[in-house]
Design a protein around this motif. Structure first.
Motif, PDB file in Angstrom:
ATOM      1  N   VAL A 137       0.838  -1.209   0.000  1.00  0.00           N
ATOM      2  CA  VAL A 137       0.000   0.000   0.000  1.00  0.00           C
ATOM      3  C   VAL A 137       0.868   1.253   0.000  1.00  0.00           C
ATOM      4  O   VAL A 137       0.650   2.178  -0.786  1.00  0.00           O
ATOM      5  CB  VAL A 137      -0.949   0.004   1.218  1.00  0.00           C
ATOM      6  CG1 VAL A 137      -1.668   1.340   1.327  1.00  0.00           C
ATOM      7  CG2 VAL A 137      -1.961  -1.125   1.114  1.00  0.00           C
ATOM      8  N   VAL A 138       1.871   1.277   0.889  1.00  0.00           N
ATOM      9  CA  VAL A 138       2.771   2.434   0.965  1.00  0.00           C
ATOM     10  C   VAL A 138       3.507   2.628  -0.352  1.00  0.00           C
ATOM     11  O   VAL A 138       3.665   3.765  -0.834  1.00  0.00           O
ATOM     12  CB  VAL A 138       3.766   2.264   2.132  1.00  0.00           C
ATOM     13  CG1 VAL A 138       4.852   3.333   2.074  1.00  0.00           C
ATOM     14  CG2 VAL A 138       3.041   2.335   3.466  1.00  0.00           C
ATOM     15  N   SER A 139       3.967   1.551  -0.962  1.00  0.00           N
ATOM     16  CA  SER A 139       4.693   1.639  -2.231  1.00  0.00           C
ATOM     17  C   SER A 139       3.813   2.204  -3.338  1.00  0.00           C
ATOM     18  O   SER A 139       4.249   3.042  -4.135  1.00  0.00           O
ATOM     19  CB  SER A 139       5.229   0.257  -2.631  1.00  0.00           C
ATOM     20  OG  SER A 139       6.111  -0.250  -1.658  1.00  0.00           O
ATOM     21  N   THR A 140       2.566   1.764  -3.398  1.00  0.00           N
ATOM     22  CA  THR A 140       1.654   2.240  -4.433  1.00  0.00           C
ATOM     23  C   THR A 140       1.305   3.706  -4.244  1.00  0.00           C
ATOM     24  O   THR A 140       1.277   4.488  -5.198  1.00  0.00           O
ATOM     25  CB  THR A 140       0.369   1.390  -4.445  1.00  0.00           C
ATOM     26  OG1 THR A 140       0.710   0.013  -4.579  1.00  0.00           O
ATOM     27  CG2 THR A 140      -0.532   1.793  -5.604  1.00  0.00           C
ATOM     28  N   ILE A 141       1.043   4.111  -2.989  1.00  0.00           N
ATOM     29  CA  ILE A 141       0.740   5.516  -2.712  1.00  0.00           C
ATOM     30  C   ILE A 141       1.946   6.383  -3.034  1.00  0.00           C
ATOM     31  O   ILE A 141       1.814   7.474  -3.606  1.00  0.00           O
ATOM     32  CB  ILE A 141       0.308   5.695  -1.249  1.00  0.00           C
ATOM     33  CG1 ILE A 141      -1.042   5.016  -1.007  1.00  0.00           C
ATOM     34  CG2 ILE A 141       0.216   7.178  -0.882  1.00  0.00           C
ATOM     35  CD1 ILE A 141      -1.496   5.026   0.437  1.00  0.00           C
ATOM     36  N   THR A 142       3.149   5.896  -2.704  1.00  0.00           N
ATOM     37  CA  THR A 142       4.381   6.637  -3.024  1.00  0.00           C
ATOM     38  C   THR A 142       4.536   6.797  -4.534  1.00  0.00           C
ATOM     39  O   THR A 142       4.898   7.877  -5.020  1.00  0.00           O
ATOM     40  CB  THR A 142       5.603   5.913  -2.445  1.00  0.00           C
ATOM     41  OG1 THR A 142       5.467   5.805  -1.031  1.00  0.00           O
ATOM     42  CG2 THR A 142       6.883   6.665  -2.766  1.00  0.00           C
ATOM     43  N   ALA A 143       4.260   5.725  -5.270  1.00  0.00           N
ATOM     44  CA  ALA A 143       4.346   5.801  -6.736  1.00  0.00           C
ATOM     45  C   ALA A 143       3.336   6.805  -7.285  1.00  0.00           C
ATOM     46  O   ALA A 143       3.647   7.578  -8.200  1.00  0.00           O
ATOM     47  CB  ALA A 143       4.108   4.419  -7.335  1.00  0.00           C
ATOM     48  N   TYR A 144       2.138   6.820  -6.720  1.00  0.00           N
ATOM     49  CA  TYR A 144       1.112   7.768  -7.160  1.00  0.00           C
ATOM     50  C   TYR A 144       1.550   9.205  -6.899  1.00  0.00           C
ATOM     51  O   TYR A 144       1.468  10.071  -7.789  1.00  0.00           O
ATOM     52  CB  TYR A 144      -0.208   7.480  -6.447  1.00  0.00           C
ATOM     53  CG  TYR A 144      -1.238   8.574  -6.622  1.00  0.00           C
ATOM     54  CD1 TYR A 144      -1.910   8.733  -7.827  1.00  0.00           C
ATOM     55  CD2 TYR A 144      -1.512   9.466  -5.588  1.00  0.00           C
ATOM     56  CE1 TYR A 144      -2.836   9.746  -8.002  1.00  0.00           C
ATOM     57  CE2 TYR A 144      -2.438  10.477  -5.754  1.00  0.00           C
ATOM     58  CZ  TYR A 144      -3.098  10.625  -6.961  1.00  0.00           C
ATOM     59  OH  TYR A 144      -4.004  11.642  -7.132  1.00  0.00           O
ATOM     60  N   LEU A 329      -7.054  12.693  -2.073  1.00  0.00           N
ATOM     61  CA  LEU A 329      -7.549  11.829  -0.999  1.00  0.00           C
ATOM     62  C   LEU A 329      -8.459  10.737  -1.544  1.00  0.00           C
ATOM     63  O   LEU A 329      -8.442   9.589  -1.059  1.00  0.00           O
ATOM     64  CB  LEU A 329      -8.293  12.668   0.045  1.00  0.00           C
ATOM     65  CG  LEU A 329      -7.416  13.569   0.926  1.00  0.00           C
ATOM     66  CD1 LEU A 329      -8.292  14.457   1.808  1.00  0.00           C
ATOM     67  CD2 LEU A 329      -6.478  12.733   1.788  1.00  0.00           C
ATOM     68  N   PHE A 330      -9.233  11.080  -2.573  1.00  0.00           N
ATOM     69  CA  PHE A 330     -10.104  10.086  -3.210  1.00  0.00           C
ATOM     70  C   PHE A 330      -9.275   8.967  -3.841  1.00  0.00           C
ATOM     71  O   PHE A 330      -9.570   7.774  -3.646  1.00  0.00           O
ATOM     72  CB  PHE A 330     -10.974  10.758  -4.275  1.00  0.00           C
ATOM     73  CG  PHE A 330     -11.719   9.798  -5.162  1.00  0.00           C
ATOM     74  CD1 PHE A 330     -12.845   9.145  -4.705  1.00  0.00           C
ATOM     75  CD2 PHE A 330     -11.265   9.529  -6.448  1.00  0.00           C
ATOM     76  CE1 PHE A 330     -13.526   8.236  -5.518  1.00  0.00           C
ATOM     77  CE2 PHE A 330     -11.936   8.632  -7.263  1.00  0.00           C
ATOM     78  CZ  PHE A 330     -13.068   7.987  -6.797  1.00  0.00           C
ATOM     79  N   PHE A 331      -8.224   9.332  -4.588  1.00  0.00           N
ATOM     80  CA  PHE A 331      -7.388   8.310  -5.240  1.00  0.00           C
ATOM     81  C   PHE A 331      -6.632   7.483  -4.218  1.00  0.00           C
ATOM     82  O   PHE A 331      -6.496   6.254  -4.369  1.00  0.00           O
ATOM     83  CB  PHE A 331      -6.409   8.970  -6.219  1.00  0.00           C
ATOM     84  CG  PHE A 331      -7.044   9.365  -7.527  1.00  0.00           C
ATOM     85  CD1 PHE A 331      -7.539   8.406  -8.396  1.00  0.00           C
ATOM     86  CD2 PHE A 331      -7.154  10.692  -7.878  1.00  0.00           C
ATOM     87  CE1 PHE A 331      -8.134   8.762  -9.599  1.00  0.00           C
ATOM     88  CE2 PHE A 331      -7.748  11.067  -9.083  1.00  0.00           C
ATOM     89  CZ  PHE A 331      -8.241  10.097  -9.945  1.00  0.00           C
ATOM     90  N   ILE A 332      -6.117   8.125  -3.161  1.00  0.00           N
ATOM     91  CA  ILE A 332      -5.400   7.373  -2.134  1.00  0.00           C
ATOM     92  C   ILE A 332      -6.349   6.421  -1.414  1.00  0.00           C
ATOM     93  O   ILE A 332      -6.008   5.260  -1.144  1.00  0.00           O
ATOM     94  CB  ILE A 332      -4.729   8.350  -1.142  1.00  0.00           C
ATOM     95  CG1 ILE A 332      -3.569   9.072  -1.835  1.00  0.00           C
ATOM     96  CG2 ILE A 332      -4.226   7.605   0.095  1.00  0.00           C
ATOM     97  CD1 ILE A 332      -2.946  10.169  -1.006  1.00  0.00           C
ATOM     98  N   ALA A 333      -7.554   6.896  -1.104  1.00  0.00           N
ATOM     99  CA  ALA A 333      -8.546   6.027  -0.467  1.00  0.00           C
ATOM    100  C   ALA A 333      -8.913   4.857  -1.387  1.00  0.00           C
ATOM    101  O   ALA A 333      -9.097   3.726  -0.920  1.00  0.00           O
ATOM    102  CB  ALA A 333      -9.792   6.839  -0.116  1.00  0.00           C
ATOM    103  N   THR A 334      -9.004   5.119  -2.682  1.00  0.00           N
ATOM    104  CA  THR A 334      -9.302   4.055  -3.647  1.00  0.00           C
ATOM    105  C   THR A 334      -8.204   3.002  -3.649  1.00  0.00           C
ATOM    106  O   THR A 334      -8.475   1.789  -3.693  1.00  0.00           O
ATOM    107  CB  THR A 334      -9.460   4.646  -5.052  1.00  0.00           C
ATOM    108  OG1 THR A 334     -10.523   5.606  -5.050  1.00  0.00           O
ATOM    109  CG2 THR A 334      -9.781   3.548  -6.063  1.00  0.00           C
ATOM    110  N   ILE A 335      -6.932   3.444  -3.591  1.00  0.00           N
ATOM    111  CA  ILE A 335      -5.806   2.510  -3.547  1.00  0.00           C
ATOM    112  C   ILE A 335      -5.899   1.625  -2.307  1.00  0.00           C
ATOM    113  O   ILE A 335      -5.764   0.395  -2.379  1.00  0.00           O
ATOM    114  CB  ILE A 335      -4.469   3.284  -3.554  1.00  0.00           C
ATOM    115  CG1 ILE A 335      -4.248   3.938  -4.920  1.00  0.00           C
ATOM    116  CG2 ILE A 335      -3.299   2.354  -3.225  1.00  0.00           C
ATOM    117  CD1 ILE A 335      -3.082   4.911  -4.957  1.00  0.00           C
ATOM    118  N   VAL A 336      -6.158   2.246  -1.148  1.00  0.00           N
ATOM    119  CA  VAL A 336      -6.259   1.489   0.108  1.00  0.00           C
ATOM    120  C   VAL A 336      -7.410   0.497   0.043  1.00  0.00           C
ATOM    121  O   VAL A 336      -7.265  -0.679   0.437  1.00  0.00           O
ATOM    122  CB  VAL A 336      -6.426   2.455   1.296  1.00  0.00           C
ATOM    123  CG1 VAL A 336      -6.695   1.674   2.583  1.00  0.00           C
ATOM    124  CG2 VAL A 336      -5.184   3.324   1.462  1.00  0.00           C
TER     125      VAL A 336
END
Length: 355
Positions: A137-144, A329-336
């Motif tokens: 999750v952290v890796s994907t959010i960091t990439a985003y 925040l919407f995209f990060i919440a979607t990733i989670v």
């Protein structure tokens, strides 16, 4: 089939970039479309190379060598970026002082090394699988967030390439803090950029533009930024009747709104042309605020010392994230949620399906 689809999608995205750029350069989606389009183009070219490599051993070896070089260079680039940011923080402190706003390059540099350490040691941490999901999750959010930062940089560079032409009716100079009752070097740079535009127009058979100096008085300032800018312009030989003060604004959006109101009252709404002057690192965000204020204006940017730019661009990026925080925040919440749903599905399969 994949070959045709990838090139078709690339052409469509790049066409979208051209249309968006022509309609309004002051949107971050312009940089997003160009960045995504170039990444798709790189992917399409990679597919083409793979197809050619199937029938050509020389191309196959060259492609393998290039891929190996990329695998080696990418980590070195990340390490070099982290080290460069930390070194830049040292230079910034020496020249500008140790202030909270000057800690951004140090913070990002340290975060890069922490993230790299986490990635390198992750096999040791995830042997039982318990930390695999949080790290993913952290890796994907960091990439985003990294992709958004790249898009912001592309948008900023593109906007800095815009060169507003004379004649213009007004030059709006945005405030940037004072030192006592005098303008700082940063603010002087903005004023000098406006003066250069003024003199360029004055040298041609046009009426020179009027200055709208925009900035209120902070709690720690002796006079308003507008008054200090007016004094500076008078010292540089600009006639007093060519200077209009807007001394109520406390941020960039208010700079644009209040300056627009003054120009509307003097010339009529939509009956004038103008540019705004600020530093090059602030140009894109100021353009976004000008659009939000309904002001049809592009900016002229003053040069900034190179050592100051990394910290300034990081600060601008954080401001852009805050400006569009609901979307991010919407995209990060979607990733989670996607990772949580996938983890829930795997757990359900593991505990309910007989193998």
């Amino acid at each position: 089939m994949i070959f045709l689809f990838s090139y078709g999608l690339t052409a469509l995205v790049l066409l979208g970039f051209v249309v968006s750029y022509m309609r309004d350069k002051r949107r971050i989606r312009v940089g997003m479309l160009l960045t995504f389009g170039l990444l798709l183009l790189a992917f399409s070219l990679m597919i083409s190379v793979i197809q050619v490599a199937d029938d050509n051993s020389t191309v196959r070896y060259a492609a393998a060598f290039g891929a190996l070089g990329l695998v080696v260079l990418l980590p070195l680039l990340v390490v070099g970026t982290g080290a460069g940011l930390i070194y830049n923080a040292r230079i910034l402190w020496r020249k500008e002082g140790l202030k909270p706003k000057n800690l951004l390059t140090l913070g990002l540099g340290l975060l890069i090394f922490v993230f790299l350490g986490l990635m390198i040691t992750s096999p040791l941490w995830t042997t039982d699988g318990k930390l695999a999901l949080p790290i993913a999750v952290v890796s994907t959010i960091t990439a985003y967030l990294g992709f958004v930062f790249l898009c912001y940089l592309v948008s900023s560079v593109l906007y800095n390439l815009v060169r507003p032409r004379v004649p213009r009716d007004y030059i709006v100079v945005l405030g940037a803090g004072l030192k006592g009752d005098k303008v700082t070097p940063l603010l002087a740079g903005r004023l000098n950029r406006g003066i250069a535009f003024y003199k360029k127009q004055e040298a041609l058979p046009y009426v020179p533009p009027k200055f709208v100096v925009s900035g209120g008085k902070g709690s720690d300032e002796m006079i308003s930024e507008a008054a200090a800018m007016r004094n500076y312009l008078l010292e540089q030989g600009i006639p007093d009747e060519w200077i209009i003060m807007e001394d109520k604004s406390v941020n960039t959006l208010q700079n644009m709104k209040f300056s627009k109101k003054i120009m509307d009252e003097q010339s009529g709404e939509g009956q004038y042309t103008c540019v705004f002057a600020t530093n090059n690192f602030h140009l894109f965000r100021a353009g976004v605020y000008a659009r939000q204020a309904g002001l049809q204006a592009d900016g002229i940017g003053s040069k900034t010392a190179f050592y100051y730019l990394p910290n300034a661009f990081i600060r601008e990026y954080i401001a852009i994230l805050t400006m569009y925080r609901r979307w991010h925040l919407f995209f990060i919440a979607t990733i989670v949620l996607m990772y949580a749903a996938a983890a829930g599905l795997f757990w359900w399969v593991e505990h309910t399906v007989d193998v």
